[in-house]
Design a protein around this motif. Structure first.
Motif, PDB file in Angstrom:
ATOM      1  N   ASN A 226       0.906  -0.993  -0.052  1.00  0.00           N
ATOM      2  CA  ASN A 226      -0.160  -0.453   0.064  1.00  0.00           C
ATOM      3  C   ASN A 226       0.709   1.513   0.195  1.00  0.00           C
ATOM      4  N   VAL A 227       0.925   2.189  -1.198  1.00  0.00           N
ATOM      5  CA  VAL A 227       1.256   3.432  -1.379  1.00  0.00           C
ATOM      6  C   VAL A 227       0.505   4.490  -0.778  1.00  0.00           C
ATOM      7  N   PHE A 228       1.232   5.546  -0.420  1.00  0.00           N
ATOM      8  CA  PHE A 228      -0.181   6.812   0.218  1.00  0.00           C
ATOM      9  C   PHE A 228       0.771   7.680  -0.204  1.00  0.00           C
ATOM     10  N   ASP A 229      -0.193   8.692  -0.502  1.00  0.00           N
ATOM     11  CA  ASP A 229      -0.055  10.148  -0.785  1.00  0.00           C
ATOM     12  C   ASP A 229      -0.021  11.057  -0.203  1.00  0.00           C
ATOM     13  N   ASN A 230       0.340  11.271   1.239  1.00  0.00           N
ATOM     14  CA  ASN A 230      -0.583  11.257   2.252  1.00  0.00           C
ATOM     15  C   ASN A 230      -1.903  11.290   2.353  1.00  0.00           C
ATOM     16  N   THR A 231      -2.995  11.047   2.393  1.00  0.00           N
ATOM     17  CA  THR A 231      -3.510  10.033   3.440  1.00  0.00           C
ATOM     18  C   THR A 231      -4.913   9.912   2.236  1.00  0.00           C
ATOM     19  N   SER A 232      -3.710   9.575   0.835  1.00  0.00           N
ATOM     20  CA  SER A 232      -4.683   8.627  -0.195  1.00  0.00           C
ATOM     21  C   SER A 232      -3.861   7.819  -0.752  1.00  0.00           C
ATOM     22  N   GLU A 233      -4.602   6.690  -0.606  1.00  0.00           N
ATOM     23  CA  GLU A 233      -3.857   5.799  -1.691  1.00  0.00           C
ATOM     24  C   GLU A 233      -3.560   5.560  -2.902  1.00  0.00           C
ATOM     25  N   VAL A 234      -2.737   5.551  -3.453  1.00  0.00           N
ATOM     26  CA  VAL A 234      -2.471   6.194  -5.220  1.00  0.00           C
ATOM     27  C   VAL A 234      -1.687   4.619  -5.670  1.00  0.00           C
ATOM     28  N   PHE A 235      -1.566   3.642  -4.550  1.00  0.00           N
ATOM     29  CA  PHE A 235      -0.616   2.212  -5.528  1.00  0.00           C
ATOM     30  C   PHE A 235      -0.789   1.428  -4.329  1.00  0.00           C
ATOM     31  N   THR A 236      -1.392  -0.048  -5.127  1.00  0.00           N
ATOM     32  CA  THR A 236      -1.827  -1.216  -3.933  1.00  0.00           C
ATOM     33  C   THR A 236      -1.485  -2.545  -4.649  1.00  0.00           C
ATOM     34  N   ILE A 237      -1.192  -2.972  -4.092  1.00  0.00           N
ATOM     35  CA  ILE A 237      -1.442  -4.698  -4.714  1.00  0.00           C
ATOM     36  C   ILE A 237      -1.768  -5.323  -3.534  1.00  0.00           C
TER      37      ILE A 237
END
Length: 268
Positions: A226-237
Motif C-alpha cells: 500500500n503506497v500513500f500520498d499523504n492520506t490518499s492511497e495511490v498504489f495497491t497490490i
C-alpha cells in the motif's frame, strides 16, 4: 599464633589456627616447598583461608569477598552472589532513574580514537594468537564523546563489524555511513542499504546480478503493498496480485480509476 620459618625451603609467615590446632588461615611468602598455595612460586606473597571466605573491609563495611569456591563479590555484599553463574558479581543498589555505573574503563588520553575496550576470548588461544570478539569505545575526536564499536578478533587482529556513532547512527560493515544515513548496512559503494539518508528515508544501492533489489513475499492474506500520498492511497497490490493505481480495491490484475487519462507508449 606463630611466626615461623622452618627452613630455607619452606615458607615464612603467620599461621592462625583454632584451639584444636586445625589451621584456618595462613599469610606468608612461599618457599621452594610451598605449604601455603599450590602452584605458588618462591617469594610469592600468599594469603590462604581454609574452606572459608576471604573478606576485605574499610572501617566496618565489607567491600570484597572471595568465597571458598573462588567467586568474587565486589561493592555492596549480597549473600546471594554465590548463586550467580558469573565468577565476579559487582553489586550496588540504586533507585530507578539513577545512573549506576558498576564498572568504569577509563583511557584519559584526550585525542581522537583514544580507546577503552573489552576483549572476549572464546578458545584456547592467547597473546598474539588470541581469537574472539571485542567491544570498544573510541573518542570521536570532536565532541569528546565516543563511538561504540563491536567486532571480531582473530590472531590479535581486530575487525570492526558494527559501529554506533557518538551521534547515535548505526553502521554495519563500515566505520562511517555513506549519504549521511542514520542506519546503514554497508558492503561497498555499489551495494548498501540505508535508512534516513540524504538519498531518501529508504535507499537501496545494489550491484546484485542474481537476486532482486527488493523482495516481498506474503504468506498470509493481507495486502502485499500500500503506497500513500499523504492520506490518499495511490498504489495497491492485493493478496493474489490484483494491482490498482489510485484504486483501493482493484478487481483485476491492473485496475485503473474511471474517467482518468491513461498514456501508453506516449499516446493517450
Amino acid at each position: 599464633n606463630t611466626i615461623q620459618r622452618h627452613s630455607t625451603s619452606l615458607y615464612c609467615g603467620v599461621r592462625i589456627q583454632d584451639p584444636d590446632a586445625t589451621q584456618r588461615m595462613q599469610f606468608g611468602v612461599a618457599g621452594g616447598a610451598n605449604q601455603i598455595v599450590t602452584g605458588a612460586a618462591q617469594h610469592d606473597v600468599c594469603l590462604k583461608a581454609y574452606d572459608a571466605n576471604l573478606i576485605l573491609a574499610t572501617n566496618a563495611t565489607e567491600r570484597l569477598r572471595i568465597n571458598s569456591s573462588g567467586k568474587f563479590c565486589l561493592g555492596t555484599y549480597n549473600a546471594n552472589f554465590a548463586s550467580n553463574d558469573g565468577i565476579v558479581s559487582i553489586v550496588n543498589a540504586a533507585s530507578a532513574g539513577t545512573e549506576n555505573p558498576l564498572l568504569t574503563l577509563w583511557n584519559p588520553t584526550t585525542v581522537g580514537d583514544a580507546r577503552a575496550g573489552i576483549d572476549f576470548l572464546t578458545n584456547a588461544q592467547y597473546g598474539t594468537g588470541r581469537d574472539g570478539a571485542f567491544i570498544r569505545a573510541s573518542n570521536d575526536g570532536s565532541t569528546a564523546k565516543a563511538h561504540l564499536i563491536f567486532g571480531t578478533l582473530k590472531d590479535e587482529t581486530y575487525a570492526e563489524t558494527v559501529r554506533i556513532t557518538s551521534a547515535g547512527n548505526v553502521v554495519i560493515g563500515n566505520p562511517a555511513a555513506e549519504d549521511s544515513a542514520h542506519f546503514q548496512h554497508y558492503q561497498s559503494s555499489v551495494r548498501h542499504q540505508s535508512f534516513q539518508s540524504n538519498k531518501g528515508d529508504l535507499s537501496i544501492v545494489t550491484d546484485n546480478n542474481t537476486n532482486p533489489a527488493v523482495y516481498i513475499k506474503g504468506t498470509g492474506t493481507a495486502d502485499l503493498l500500500n503506497v500513500f500520498d499523504n492520506t490518499s492511497e495511490v498504489f495497491t497490490i492485493l493478496d493474489g496480485g490484483n494491482t490498482g493505481l489510485a484504486v483501493v480495491a482493484p478487481k483485476s490484475k491492473l485496475h485503473l480509476p474511471v474517467n482518468q487519462d491513461v498514456r501508453i507508449g506516449g499516446q493517450y
